[in-house]
Design an enzyme around this catalytic site. Structure first.
Site, PDB file in Angstrom:
ATOM      1  N   LEU A 182       0.830  -1.208   0.000  1.00  0.00           N
ATOM      2  CA  LEU A 182       0.000   0.000   0.000  1.00  0.00           C
ATOM      3  C   LEU A 182       0.863   1.256   0.000  1.00  0.00           C
ATOM      4  O   LEU A 182       2.046   1.197   0.327  1.00  0.00           O
ATOM      5  CB  LEU A 182      -0.898  -0.037   1.245  1.00  0.00           C
ATOM      6  CG  LEU A 182      -1.852  -1.242   1.278  1.00  0.00           C
ATOM      7  CD1 LEU A 182      -2.378  -1.493   2.693  1.00  0.00           C
ATOM      8  CD2 LEU A 182      -3.003  -1.028   0.301  1.00  0.00           C
ATOM      9  N   PRO A 183       0.268   2.419  -0.337  1.00  0.00           N
ATOM     10  CA  PRO A 183       1.083   3.635  -0.462  1.00  0.00           C
ATOM     11  C   PRO A 183       1.835   4.029   0.820  1.00  0.00           C
ATOM     12  O   PRO A 183       3.040   4.237   0.787  1.00  0.00           O
ATOM     13  CB  PRO A 183       0.075   4.704  -0.870  1.00  0.00           C
ATOM     14  CG  PRO A 183      -1.021   3.948  -1.549  1.00  0.00           C
ATOM     15  CD  PRO A 183      -1.109   2.627  -0.820  1.00  0.00           C
ATOM     16  N   LYS A 237      15.064  -0.031   5.846  1.00  0.00           N
ATOM     17  CA  LYS A 237      14.673   0.565   4.562  1.00  0.00           C
ATOM     18  C   LYS A 237      14.838   2.092   4.594  1.00  0.00           C
ATOM     19  O   LYS A 237      15.418   2.701   3.693  1.00  0.00           O
ATOM     20  CB  LYS A 237      13.215   0.179   4.278  1.00  0.00           C
ATOM     21  CG  LYS A 237      12.516   0.962   3.204  1.00  0.00           C
ATOM     22  CD  LYS A 237      12.805   0.457   1.832  1.00  0.00           C
ATOM     23  CE  LYS A 237      12.176   1.357   0.779  1.00  0.00           C
ATOM     24  NZ  LYS A 237      12.617   1.052  -0.551  1.00  0.00           N
TER      25      LYS A 237
END
Ligand code: NAD
Length: 294
Positions: A64-65, A170
């Site tokens: 998802l965004p 990340k």
């Protein structure tokens, strides 16, 4: 395995297709009808809702965004956590803030669900080729459970520690990447404007102490390397607006951890300016246009 895949946009569609190719029974769901239709064309079955997708799966993967989308898909009466059967494995591969990842995983565990955060690097090319890197946060047992599934979509699958640590890896990596890309852009532009051939200068940097991924693999100066976005008008690649999103997440995470990230904060503002100038859809190496245009 019966897999529910929620969020089949640029990345999710390609990841979903690789799960289908690996022989899994995939049911997809997306709020965008066009994206869902593409997933169906790639061999997934059509789920009617998030709840429907979660209820009939052994594992649910989300792509998802950002954080608010993850909270809304997992939480509430119609969310994944309320509808997945106990024992279901939940994998969120979206890039979100580590705090949200930890909270969602906590709520999942409270209902007897296994959950890992597993953000990726490698972009759409890596998603298509099935060579993504997954940075996984969660318990050792949940990581082991997720590994065979992730191996259908990626090549490097790294356990980063407890829930949220996949996001930490990340975001901190992307902060370094952004700072390195801006530093490379400044040095390449300055060397060229002071009279050096950009190719000769890049060659020197790449055998000297200034070398980094942005200088030797993804050089932002047009014409220095072939096959990179800089050599095709900055089309494709990793969007500047996605980099801006990651920098905004990482500077917010740094605020909560009370760690000064001066270079990261400057990088966030440089990309904010770049986006405001209308370049958000271009590859993130286009940030060199901020310097070249002068
Ligand atoms: P995208 O916007 O193309 O896809 C996201 C999809 O989620 C869309 O199809 C959207 O309709 C769907 N969606 C949104 N809300 C939903 C909801 N409530 N229920 C169901 N579906 C919903 O984004 P993307 O480029 O595929 O990126 C996904 C994630 O991966 C982001 O967090 C991004 O930062 C990260 N990422 C992207 C890349 C890249 O190169 N695109 C690389 C690495 C990581």
């Amino acid at each position: 395995m019966r897999i529910g895949f929620i969020g089949v946009g640029h990345m999710g569609l390609l990841m979903c297709a690789n799960l289908v190719k690996a022989g899994h029974a995939v049911r997809a769901y997306d709020v965008a009808a066009a994206s869902l239709a593409q997933a169906v064309a790639a061999g997934a079955a059509r789920a009617q809702s998030v709840a429907d997708c979660a209820a009939q799966a052994d594992a649910v993967i989300t792509m998802l965004p950002s954080s608010p989308h993850v909270r809304s898909v997992y939480g509430g009466h119609s969310g994944v956590i309320a509808h997945a059967k106990p024992g279901t494995l939940l994998v969120d591969s979206s890039t979100i803030d580590p705090l949200t990842a930890r909270e969602v995983a906590f709520d999942a565990r409270a209902r007897g669900l296994a959950m890992v955060d597993a953000p990726v690097s490698g972009g759409t090319a890596g998603a298509e080729a099935g060579t993504l890197t997954f940075m996984v946060g969660g318990s050792g047992a949940d990581y082991e459970a997720a590994r065979p599934l992730l191996a259908c979509m990626g090549r490097n699958i790294v356990h980063c520690g407890a829930s949220g640590n996949g996001q930490v890896a990340k975001l901190c990596n992307n902060m370094m990447l952004a700072v390195g890309m801006i530093a490379t852009s400044e040095a390449m532009t300055l060397a060229a404007k002071l009279g050096m051939d950009p190719k000769v200068f890049a060659g020197i940097v790449n055998t000297s102490s200034g070398r980094c991924w942005s200088s030797d693999t993804y050089n932002p100066y047009p014409g220095v390397l072939e096959g990179v976005p800089a050599s095709r008008g900055y089309a494709g690649g990793f969007g500047a607006d996605l980099m801006l999103k990651d920098l905004s997440l990482v500077t917010e995470a740094a605020r909560t951890a009370r760690v000064p990230v001066l270079m990261g904060a400057v990088a966030q503002q440089v990309y904010q300016k770049h986006s405001a100038d209308g370049h958000g859809g271009k590859d993130f190496s286009s940030v060199i246009l901020q310097y070249l245009k002068g």
